[in-house]
Write a protein that holds these residues in place. Structure first.
Motif, short mmCIF file in Angstrom:
data_model
loop_
_atom_site.label_atom_id
_atom_site.label_comp_id
_atom_site.label_asym_id
_atom_site.label_seq_id
_atom_site.Cartn_x
_atom_site.Cartn_y
_atom_site.Cartn_z
N ALA A 155 8.43 -21.71 -36.53
CA ALA A 155 9.64 -21.49 -36.12
C ALA A 155 9.97 -21.60 -34.63
CB ALA A 155 10.44 -20.33 -36.78
N ASP A 156 11.10 -22.41 -34.36
CA ASP A 156 11.55 -22.34 -32.85
C ASP A 156 12.25 -20.93 -32.59
OD1 ASP A 156 13.13 -22.55 -30.62
OD2 ASP A 156 14.09 -24.27 -31.15
N ALA A 157 11.83 -20.21 -31.78
CA ALA A 157 12.29 -18.63 -31.55
C ALA A 157 13.83 -18.78 -31.33
CB ALA A 157 11.27 -17.93 -30.48
N ALA A 158 14.29 -19.76 -30.57
CA ALA A 158 15.61 -19.63 -30.37
C ALA A 158 16.53 -20.17 -31.43
CB ALA A 158 15.71 -20.59 -29.10
N HIS A 159 16.17 -20.99 -32.50
CA HIS A 159 16.69 -21.12 -33.51
C HIS A 159 16.06 -21.33 -34.99
CE1 HIS A 159 20.03 -22.60 -31.13
NE2 HIS A 159 19.33 -23.24 -30.33
N PRO A 160 15.57 -20.03 -35.27
CA PRO A 160 14.50 -19.88 -36.27
C PRO A 160 14.97 -20.45 -37.96
CG PRO A 160 15.38 -17.92 -35.86
CD PRO A 160 15.84 -18.85 -34.78
N GLY A 161 16.45 -20.43 -37.80
CA GLY A 161 17.27 -20.86 -39.08
C GLY A 161 16.81 -22.07 -39.92
N ARG A 162 16.32 -23.13 -39.07
CA ARG A 162 15.97 -24.30 -39.48
C ARG A 162 14.65 -23.98 -40.28
NH1 ARG A 162 15.76 -29.44 -35.47
NH2 ARG A 162 17.90 -28.82 -35.48
N ALA A 163 13.59 -23.25 -39.90
CA ALA A 163 12.43 -23.28 -40.38
C ALA A 163 12.69 -22.33 -41.62
CB ALA A 163 11.28 -22.43 -39.56
N LEU A 164 13.31 -21.33 -41.71
CA LEU A 164 13.82 -20.39 -42.72
C LEU A 164 14.34 -21.24 -43.94
CD1 LEU A 164 14.57 -17.08 -40.60
CD2 LEU A 164 12.66 -17.39 -42.47
N ALA A 165 15.61 -22.04 -43.51
CA ALA A 165 15.98 -22.78 -44.57
C ALA A 165 15.31 -23.79 -45.17
CB ALA A 165 17.30 -23.54 -43.96
N ARG A 166 14.14 -24.34 -44.41
CA ARG A 166 13.32 -25.19 -45.02
C ARG A 166 12.44 -24.63 -45.94
NH1 ARG A 166 10.50 -26.39 -40.55
NH2 ARG A 166 8.92 -25.12 -41.07
N VAL A 167 12.04 -23.29 -45.63
CA VAL A 167 11.15 -22.61 -46.64
C VAL A 167 11.85 -22.31 -47.89
CG1 VAL A 167 9.92 -20.45 -46.88
CG2 VAL A 167 9.43 -21.57 -44.84
N MET A 168 13.23 -21.85 -47.78
CA MET A 168 13.96 -21.41 -48.76
C MET A 168 14.19 -22.58 -49.64
SD MET A 168 17.64 -19.70 -48.71
CE MET A 168 18.43 -21.36 -48.75
N LEU A 169 14.37 -23.84 -49.26
CA LEU A 169 14.91 -25.06 -50.03
C LEU A 169 13.66 -25.55 -50.90
CD1 LEU A 169 17.39 -26.62 -47.66
CD2 LEU A 169 17.79 -25.47 -49.81
N THR A 170 12.22 -24.84 -50.50
CA THR A 170 11.01 -25.33 -51.12
C THR A 170 11.31 -25.10 -52.51
OG1 THR A 170 9.79 -23.74 -50.34
CG2 THR A 170 9.53 -25.55 -49.18
N ARG A 171 12.14 -23.94 -52.69
CA ARG A 171 12.36 -23.23 -54.28
C ARG A 171 13.50 -23.96 -54.93
NH1 ARG A 171 8.46 -19.32 -54.37
NH2 ARG A 171 9.48 -18.39 -56.04
N ILE A 172 14.37 -24.75 -54.20
CA ILE A 172 15.45 -25.15 -54.66
C ILE A 172 15.22 -25.81 -56.10
CG2 ILE A 172 15.72 -27.67 -54.04
CD1 ILE A 172 18.39 -24.72 -53.81
N ALA A 173 14.11 -26.36 -56.21
CA ALA A 173 14.01 -27.07 -57.72
C ALA A 173 14.01 -26.29 -58.76
CB ALA A 173 12.52 -27.69 -57.70
N ASP A 174 13.74 -24.95 -58.74
CA ASP A 174 14.00 -24.16 -59.90
C ASP A 174 15.47 -23.79 -60.04
OD1 ASP A 174 11.50 -23.16 -60.86
OD2 ASP A 174 11.04 -22.02 -58.94
#
Length: 558
Positions: free
Chosen positions: A433-452
């Motif tokens: 993650a980019d320390a200044a804007h970690p939201g992008r990486a966290l959203a990406r991880v979260m959306l790997t579970r969106i298939a369920d």
């Protein structure tokens, strides 16, 4: 949802849903059901409430004094077994969010609120650690904080109990004199100058004098023996007499006449029945030979009929079933029941994790969860085929929702306390993650579970309310015992909490907070603010709302 049908779904047990518990009592609605539907007296209900109230008070005190070894109080779905011959020992239908008690625990003539209270602590610890010996060991320090009168009341009730594993708790009561000599940091610290070697139990903060170790092993042995005897008694009750050919014949007649649209598999992968071969059941008959009773046979038939009916309902509503792919990246070929994308059929294995359909009838909420599992598996194929997707017209809305989600993550991480800076950095570094804007990486991880979730957008149309309720309760739970950091846990919770919106919960987030330990471990401690968590869940809901079922691909969808 029909509350009576849900709470009384199994002939050998009844359920008190977690959301129908407050800090000390059962809701008036469920109280009336228990009295009218199961004939439970007010005295029995009151005994449960007294034990539950004690549990909450004592769990709060123990957690405040020893947060490293004692869990905070929470609510859970309470399964009360009324007929042990029909419910597998330690049955817990809603993974990690079930307390299983026995009706005999609530008998005022034999039991006591002290006994009920400890049984809740026992099943709570067992659900968390998933190991009987560990649960017994970690709870021993409970008795260091009790008065002699409280111990007497517990021991007296243990001696009178008729629950299937009662001998184990008799052994526990008899062990109280040496248990009271144990030490715990900080509940009972050893006096200065203690020379006797003390063994330390990691995680329990328990200090065990060398001389008591044989006693501890004997206590473990008593619980192991009770568990073995309890399972043997249950399995014997499931096969009260030699089944002969009757049970196997009944299933084979069913397969031949109804031709359920499933694949019956003898693990690891031998197909013994498929509907097109229903006139030749020799392999099926061999595989079914261990079937122990007509009751188990009836349960198996109902399972297969349900899996077939749900599958046929799905396929019948697709305009073109061939749109489903013959391969799947989302489906795992495990778990006892799963879809074979290449054959477009549900597999039902004759031996499943934690359940043997040849030796026992389905446990409480087994069939509701089976229905959800079957349709959820089909839902993955539907999602992969693009029939649950974000429509092109909603892509701008999705882009806005995604940006809001990333911002929500950024805000939440920025507000985390400085004392966690090192842990937060470690988690974010693992994600790149980019320390200044970690939201992008966290959203990406979260959306790997969106298939369920996308699968659930589809499957709710094919499930009865009680089936949907069962699925949701199993899949919304804590992740504290899964070696995940706070942010990783929250990426899971953000998606899973959305499932609650599919069912009939009046306050989905409150249910999550009260049953998952999340509030105690992450909100009250200041790791996350409830405001930021709710904002994150709301941002996730906006993402999920963009997914739609392509209704043009279906006919007569329920």
């Amino acid at each position: 949802m029909n509350l009576e049908r849900f709470c009384m779904a199994h002939p050998g047990a009844f359920l008190i849903p977690a959301e129908h518990l407050d800090e000390s009592s059962v809701s008036a609605e469920v109280r009336a059901l228990l009295r009218e539907g199961r004939g439970l007296s007010e005295e029995r209900i009151a005994l449960f409430e007294h034990g539950y109230r004690l549990y909450r008070e004592r769990a709060a005190s123990l957690h405040a004094r020893a947060p490293g070894s004692w869990l905070p109080p929470r609510k859970a779905n309470v399964l009360v077994v009324t007929d042990p011959s029909r419910v597998r020992p330690y049955s817990a239908p809603f993974l990690g969010v079930t307390w299983t008690l026995y009706a005999s625990d609530l008998d005022p003539a034999r039991s006591h609120e002290e006994y009920v209270c400890y049984q809740i602590f026992h099943v709570e610890r067992l659900a968390f650690l998933k190991a009987l010996r560990a649960a017994v060991c970690f709870n021993l320090s409970y008795f260091l904080t009790r008065t002699e009168d409280e111990l007497h009341d517990f021991s007296r009730a243990a001696s009178r109990s008729t629950r299937p594993d009662a001998p184990a708790f008799v052994a526990l009561a008899r062990a109280l004199p040496w248990i009271r000599t144990l030490y715990h940091l900080p509940l009972r610290e050893p006096p200065a100058g203690t020379n006797e070697p003390l063994g330390h139990v990691d995680g329990a903060d328990l200090l065990i004098p060398k001389g008591t170790r044989p006693d501890l092993l004997a206590l473990f042995g008593a619980f192991d023996a009770a568990a073995r005897e309890m399972e043997a008694t249950f399995l014997a009750a499931q096969a009260p007499r030699a089944a002969g050919r009757e049970a196997v014949d009944s299933v084979c007649v069913f397969l031949s006449e109804e031709r359920p649209d499933v694949l019956l598999v003898e693990p690891p992968d031998r197909i013994v029945y498929r509907p097109e071969d229903a006139t030749n059941l020799e392999e099926a008959r061999k595989a079914l030979a261990p079937l122990v009773s007509p009751r188990a046979g009836e349960s198996l038939r109902e399972d297969l009929r349900l899996a077939s009916d749900k599958s046929r309902a799905v396929l019948a509503t697709l305009r073109d079933p061939d749109v489903l792919f013959r391969t799947s990246a989302e489906v795992d070929l495990e778990g006892g029941v799963y879809v074979r994308a290449d054959l477009r059929r549900i597999v039902y294995e004759l031996r499943q994790p934690g359940f043997d359909p040849l030796r026992e009838e389905g446990p409480p909420y087994h069939r509701q969860l089976l229905a959800a599992r079957v349709v959820h598996e089909w839902g993955h194929l539907v999602h992969e085929a693009g029939l649950v997707r974000i429509p092109e017209a909603r892509m701008p809305e999705y882009a806005e929702a995604l940006a809001a989600l990333e911002t929500s993550w950024d805000t939440l991480v920025a507000a985390m306390p400085a004392r966690l800076e090192g842990d937060v950095k470690s988690e974010l570094d693992e994600l790149g993650a980019d320390a200044a804007h970690p939201g992008r990486a966290l959203a990406r991880v979260m959306l790997t579970r969106i298939a369920d979730y996308a699968s659930n957008v589809f499957f709710r149309s094919y499930l009865q309310p009680e089936e949907l309720e069962s699925y949701v309760r199993t899949n919304v739970r804590h992740h504290l015992n899964e070696d995940l950091g706070p942010l990783a846990q929250l990426t899971r919770h953000a998606v899973e909490v959305q499932y609650l919106g599919l069912a009939s919960f009046r306050d989905p987030i409150r249910y999550f907070l009260e049953t998952s330990y999340f509030e105690a471990y992450f909100v009250r401690t200041g790791v996350f603010s409830e405001e930021h968590v709710r904002a994150l869940f709301a941002a996730t809901a906006r993402i999920c709302a963009c997914y739609e079922l392509d209704r043009e691909a279906f006919v007569d969808i329920p």
